[in-house]
Motif scaffolding. Structure first.
Motif, PDB file in Angstrom:
ATOM      1  N   THR A   1      30.599  75.923  19.937  1.00 53.64           N
ATOM      2  CA  THR A   1      29.521  76.915  20.057  1.00 53.64           C
ATOM      3  C   THR A   1      29.411  77.628  18.710  1.00 53.64           C
ATOM      4  N   PRO A   2      28.411  78.503  18.527  1.00 55.54           N
ATOM      5  CA  PRO A   2      28.321  79.230  17.250  1.00 55.54           C
ATOM      6  C   PRO A   2      29.533  80.112  16.964  1.00 55.54           C
ATOM      7  N   SER A   3      30.267  80.496  17.992  1.00 52.21           N
ATOM      8  CA  SER A   3      31.348  81.469  17.797  1.00 52.21           C
ATOM      9  C   SER A   3      32.752  80.947  18.080  1.00 52.21           C
ATOM     10  N   ARG A   4      32.885  79.736  18.659  1.00 50.46           N
ATOM     11  CA  ARG A   4      34.224  79.258  19.005  1.00 50.46           C
ATOM     12  C   ARG A   4      34.242  77.746  19.154  1.00 50.46           C
TER      13      ARG A   4
ATOM     14  N   ILE B   1      22.928  70.779  12.896  1.00 47.97           N
ATOM     15  CA  ILE B   1      23.013  71.915  13.812  1.00 47.97           C
ATOM     16  C   ILE B   1      23.807  72.997  13.098  1.00 47.97           C
ATOM     17  N   GLY B   2      23.144  74.097  12.779  1.00 47.69           N
ATOM     18  CA  GLY B   2      23.810  75.120  11.982  1.00 47.69           C
ATOM     19  C   GLY B   2      24.136  74.554  10.613  1.00 47.69           C
TER      20      GLY B   2
ATOM     21  N   ARG C   1      29.637  57.579  19.836  1.00 45.17           N
ATOM     22  CA  ARG C   1      30.701  57.475  20.834  1.00 45.17           C
ATOM     23  C   ARG C   1      31.595  58.712  20.835  1.00 45.17           C
ATOM     24  N   SER C   2      31.571  59.482  19.734  1.00 44.00           N
ATOM     25  CA  SER C   2      32.427  60.669  19.629  1.00 44.00           C
ATOM     26  C   SER C   2      31.664  61.983  19.723  1.00 44.00           C
ATOM     27  N   PHE C   3      30.318  61.937  19.846  1.00 43.62           N
ATOM     28  CA  PHE C   3      29.545  63.177  19.797  1.00 43.62           C
ATOM     29  C   PHE C   3      28.443  63.232  20.862  1.00 43.62           C
ATOM     30  N   ILE C   4      28.353  64.385  21.509  1.00 47.20           N
ATOM     31  CA  ILE C   4      27.221  64.768  22.344  1.00 47.20           C
ATOM     32  C   ILE C   4      26.669  66.049  21.745  1.00 47.20           C
ATOM     33  N   ILE C   5      25.348  66.157  21.652  1.00 45.42           N
ATOM     34  CA  ILE C   5      24.750  67.373  21.104  1.00 45.42           C
ATOM     35  C   ILE C   5      23.772  67.985  22.102  1.00 45.42           C
ATOM     36  N   ASN C   6      23.543  69.274  21.936  1.00 42.47           N
ATOM     37  CA  ASN C   6      22.535  69.993  22.704  1.00 42.47           C
ATOM     38  C   ASN C   6      21.258  70.023  21.875  1.00 42.47           C
ATOM     39  N   MET C   7      20.205  69.392  22.371  1.00 40.25           N
ATOM     40  CA  MET C   7      18.974  69.271  21.597  1.00 40.25           C
ATOM     41  C   MET C   7      18.314  70.620  21.329  1.00 40.25           C
ATOM     42  N   ARG C   8      18.632  71.621  22.142  1.00 41.50           N
ATOM     43  CA  ARG C   8      18.074  72.963  21.916  1.00 41.50           C
ATOM     44  C   ARG C   8      18.575  73.572  20.604  1.00 41.50           C
ATOM     45  N   HIS C   9      19.701  73.086  20.115  1.00 39.63           N
ATOM     46  CA  HIS C   9      20.303  73.671  18.914  1.00 39.63           C
ATOM     47  C   HIS C   9      20.001  72.877  17.648  1.00 39.63           C
ATOM     48  N   ILE C  10      19.237  71.793  17.743  1.00 38.36           N
ATOM     49  CA  ILE C  10      18.942  70.980  16.556  1.00 38.36           C
ATOM     50  C   ILE C  10      18.087  71.783  15.569  1.00 38.36           C
TER      51      ILE C  10
ATOM     52  N   PHE D   1      31.968  78.529  29.878  1.00 35.17           N
ATOM     53  CA  PHE D   1      30.899  78.289  28.922  1.00 35.17           C
ATOM     54  C   PHE D   1      29.557  78.354  29.630  1.00 35.17           C
ATOM     55  N   LEU D   2      28.557  78.855  28.944  1.00 34.43           N
ATOM     56  CA  LEU D   2      27.174  78.643  29.345  1.00 34.43           C
ATOM     57  C   LEU D   2      26.724  77.306  28.756  1.00 34.43           C
ATOM     58  N   PHE D   3      25.989  76.507  29.538  1.00 38.29           N
ATOM     59  CA  PHE D   3      25.462  75.272  28.986  1.00 38.29           C
ATOM     60  C   PHE D   3      24.623  75.553  27.734  1.00 38.29           C
ATOM     61  N   SER D   4      23.872  76.638  27.764  1.00 38.67           N
ATOM     62  CA  SER D   4      22.949  76.950  26.676  1.00 38.67           C
ATOM     63  C   SER D   4      23.657  77.271  25.366  1.00 38.67           C
ATOM     64  N   GLU D   5      24.917  77.708  25.420  1.00 42.50           N
ATOM     65  CA  GLU D   5      25.605  78.077  24.176  1.00 42.50           C
ATOM     66  C   GLU D   5      26.276  76.896  23.493  1.00 42.50           C
ATOM     67  N   ILE D   6      26.449  75.790  24.203  1.00 40.39           N
ATOM     68  CA  ILE D   6      27.121  74.631  23.622  1.00 40.39           C
ATOM     69  C   ILE D   6      26.216  73.966  22.591  1.00 40.39           C
TER      70      ILE D   6
END
Length: 235
Positions: free
Chosen positions: A164-167, A210-211, A191-200, A145-150
């Protein structure tokens, strides 16, 4: 490298057995032994511990109560006679879950898992240049994985789902272990979720969009999330 271990159990035979097991492993140092959660809470405020061997059902304060009280949690291995707590243990991101009576072979595997994780943390901290990708082992594959795609990472019982957007890929890992290895654009919101702020795309009351997916922001993580969000605002 040596790792300091704290044993917390209200049963004297269990404390004795675990102490004996710790003494047999060259890379472990017995930092202390406590008979209940309150005693352990005081000990942990004054002492540095790498690995916590923690019973669940104890008087005064349960093992789960103890973990919820700690701001900085040692890497934890639950040791208990009650199988029904296994799922709850993974929700608290313990590294392993041992059923009593614990064999030395099973104890050794749990310690190896913990020390491998701790060693990887040290290696990551010492590396000046970090790659922009990582690998995750699934049941049958090793996936890059790329960090940026998560977009998000979700805990599902003892598994973690990488989205990710595709998988969407499932792996048998600890959410806390993953959280500690992620770069700064990632934030835990539940407690069950981590998000990438770049994708908000939007923040809606107590949810993040996100999406097409909405992810809940829990009370325990709300302050940290909005502090990071404020730091990214233009005005």
């Amino acid at each position: 490298m040596s790792y300091h271990v704290l044993i917390v159990d209200d049963e004297p035979p269990a404390r004795k057995l675990l102490s004996d097991y710790v003494s047999k492993m060259a890379n472990l140092v017995l930092a202390g032994v406590c008979k209940n959660g309150e005693e352990a809470l005081g000990f942990l405020k004054e002492n540095q511990v790498d690995i916590l061997l923690l019973d669940i059902r104890m008087p005064l304060m349960t093992g789960m109560d103890l973990l919820n009280e700690l701001e900085e949690k040692p890497l934890t291995i639950f040791v208990t006679a009650y199988e029904e707590y296994a799922v709850k243990g993974y929700e608290l991101d313990v590294i392993d879950y041992l059923m009593k009576p614990v064999s030395f072979e099973r104890f050794t595997k749990a310690i190896e898992k913990a020390t491998e994780y701790l060693s990887a943390q040290v290696t990551t901290e010492e590396t000046s240049e970090k790659p922009d990708y990582f690998f995750i082992k699934t049941d049958t594959r090793i996936v890059k994985f790329l960090f940026s795609e998560i977009q998000a990472i979700e805990a599902q019982r003892e598994y973690v789902k990488f989205i990710t957007p595709s998988r969407k890929v499932m792996s048998l890992v600890s959410l806390t272990g993953i959280a500690n290895a992620l770069p700064g654009e990632f934030v835990r919101i539940h407690r069950s979720f981590i998000i990438n702020m770049r994708h908000i795309d939007e923040v809606q009351a107590n949810e993040v969009l996100i999406g097409k997916e909405l992810y809940p922001i829990s009370r325990n993580y709300r302050e940290d999330f909005f502090r990071k969000l404020d730091g990214m605002k233009l005005l």
